[in-house]
Design an enzyme around this catalytic site. Structure first.
Site, PDB file in Angstrom:
ATOM      1  CB  CYS A  24      -4.094   9.113   5.627  1.00 47.13           C
ATOM      2  SG  CYS A  24      -4.122   7.392   5.055  1.00 47.13           S
ATOM      3  CG  ASP A  35      -4.557   7.547  -2.478  1.00 53.00           C
ATOM      4  OD1 ASP A  35      -4.598   8.095  -1.364  1.00 53.00           O
ATOM      5  OD2 ASP A  35      -4.153   6.388  -2.675  1.00 53.00           O
ATOM      6  CG  ASN A  74      -4.938  11.927   0.834  1.00 53.97           C
ATOM      7  OD1 ASN A  74      -4.205  11.038   0.420  1.00 53.97           O
ATOM      8  ND2 ASN A  74      -4.794  12.427   2.054  1.00 53.97           N
ATOM      9  CE  LYS A  75      -7.125   6.191   3.518  1.00 55.94           C
ATOM     10  NZ  LYS A  75      -7.654   4.961   2.927  1.00 55.94           N
ATOM     11  NE  ARG A 120      -1.446   1.600   3.653  1.00 54.88           N
ATOM     12  CZ  ARG A 120      -0.531   2.380   4.200  1.00 54.88           C
ATOM     13  NH1 ARG A 120       0.529   1.885   4.784  1.00 54.88           N
ATOM     14  NH2 ARG A 120      -0.677   3.692   4.175  1.00 54.88           N
ATOM     15  N   GLY A 121       0.219   2.377  -0.257  1.00 58.62           N
ATOM     16  CA  GLY A 121       0.990   3.612  -0.431  1.00 58.62           C
ATOM     17  C   GLY A 121       1.276   3.704  -1.921  1.00 58.62           C
TER      18      GLY A 121
END
Ligand code: RUB
Length: 312
Positions: A132, A203, A213-214, A19-20
């Site tokens: 996040c 993201d 994003n989150k 992830r990331g």
């Protein structure tokens, strides 16, 4: 048939063991490189078919993570261009592998570079809030600290996965005095602790400069605007989403609701959207590896750097 190592990478991206955004891009590109190396076919057409099939499969692992299709497309576009030169299979493999490795290197070097560029925006004594777990946002805060600036960080828990715990740990290990709060405390703590700067990752970023994003990032944007606090987004240009040029909407991933709770709640519908969109007007600057850009500049980069407008 999709290559076995590609299926494995796909599954690890899907279940979030990879992830990331940067690791997703590097993971995807490396798995295509490795599948190419393992493929026994000795004709460029078959090697190309292998890449196309693997790429199409990989790209489906996480719909919101733009670095995934960007990395896959980068490999495929390069491979297609190479085939136009009619290379033999060995030259094709060799040349494509070189380009993929250069891409991986550049991708890995982007974050420390963004850290240095972003740290110029951080002044001594700043309290910085983040959300996040963004390795890019962390790089900015940690670099400012490394340069001797007296900075403090406030991170949010980031339900339901709790990536904020990772962020708090990583910043603290970097020597930054760090506080962890629940997500819903962001507005209160922003005022109470006189936050000077917000730094988040992304993201993906649309052609118009909106930031995916989150979930919770857009609330942070609204709170920052209300308090006139600068809102920086730290992200490499690989996050710029070419699909949005022609007006496609970003897909917001909804994950399994078992991540929220295992309680029985008869008659209650659970939803677990994991990203949200912060409109460009809430974003002051996007810190990239090519410099600090206003959100209105994203389209120019997509055009100049990746030639996307011309490819449509
Ligand atoms: C991670 C997240 C991060 C961005 C940027 O969400 O939203 O802010 O991916 O990270 P998830 P980075 O845990 O669901 O992948 O700057 O490291 O690319």
């Amino acid at each position: 048939m999709v290559a076995e190592n590609v299926i494995e990478t796909h599954d690890r991206i899907k279940d979030m063991s990879i992830r990331g955004a940067e690791r997703i891009a590097v993971g995807a590109a490396s798995s295509m490189r490795d599948a190419l190396a393992a493929e026994r076919a000795d004709d460029v057409g078959k090697l190309m078919a292998r890449l196309e099939e693997d790429g199409a499969f990989l790209a489906k692992a996480r719909p919101s993570a733009v670095t995934l299709p960007n990395a896959v497309n980068f490999v495929l576009v390069t491979a297609r261009r190479l085939t136009a030169e009619n290379p033999g299979p060995d030259t094709f493999r060799l040349e494509l592998t070189k380009v993929i490795e250069a891409f991986i290197k550049e991708t890995k070097e982007a974050i420390p570079k963004i850290g240095r560029i972003g740290a110029r925006r951080v002044e001594d004594g700043y309290t910085i809030m983040t959300h996040c777990n963004s390795s890019t946002a962390i790089a900015v805060i940690a670099e400012a600290h490394r340069q001797g600036k007296d900075v403090r960080a406030i991170c949010h828990e980031t339900r339901p996965w709790g990536q904020g715990y990772l962020t708090a740990q990583q910043l603290s290990e970097a020597g930054v005095p760090t506080t962890l709060i629940v997500d819903s405390g962001m507005r209160y703590m922003m005022k109470k602790e006189k936050v000077d700067l917000i730094v988040v990752g992304a993201d993906s970023i649309t052609a118009h400069g909106a930031v995916v994003n989150k979930i919770g990032t857009s609330i942070l944007g609204v709170c920052a605007k209300e308090s006139r606090i600068q809102f920086l987004v730290a992200a490499q240009t690989l996050k710029f989403d070419p699909r949005t040029i022609m007006g496609d909407l970003e897909i917001i991933e909804e994950r399994d609701t078992s991540e929220i709770t295992d309680k029985e709640l008869p008659g209650v519908q659970l939803r677990n959207p994991v990203f949200d969109i912060t409109p460009a007007e809430y974003v002051d600057l996007i810190i990239t590896e090519i410099g600090a850009l206003p959100p209105s500049y994203v389209m120019n980069v997509l055009n100049d750097r990746f030639g996307w407008a011309k490819e449509q």
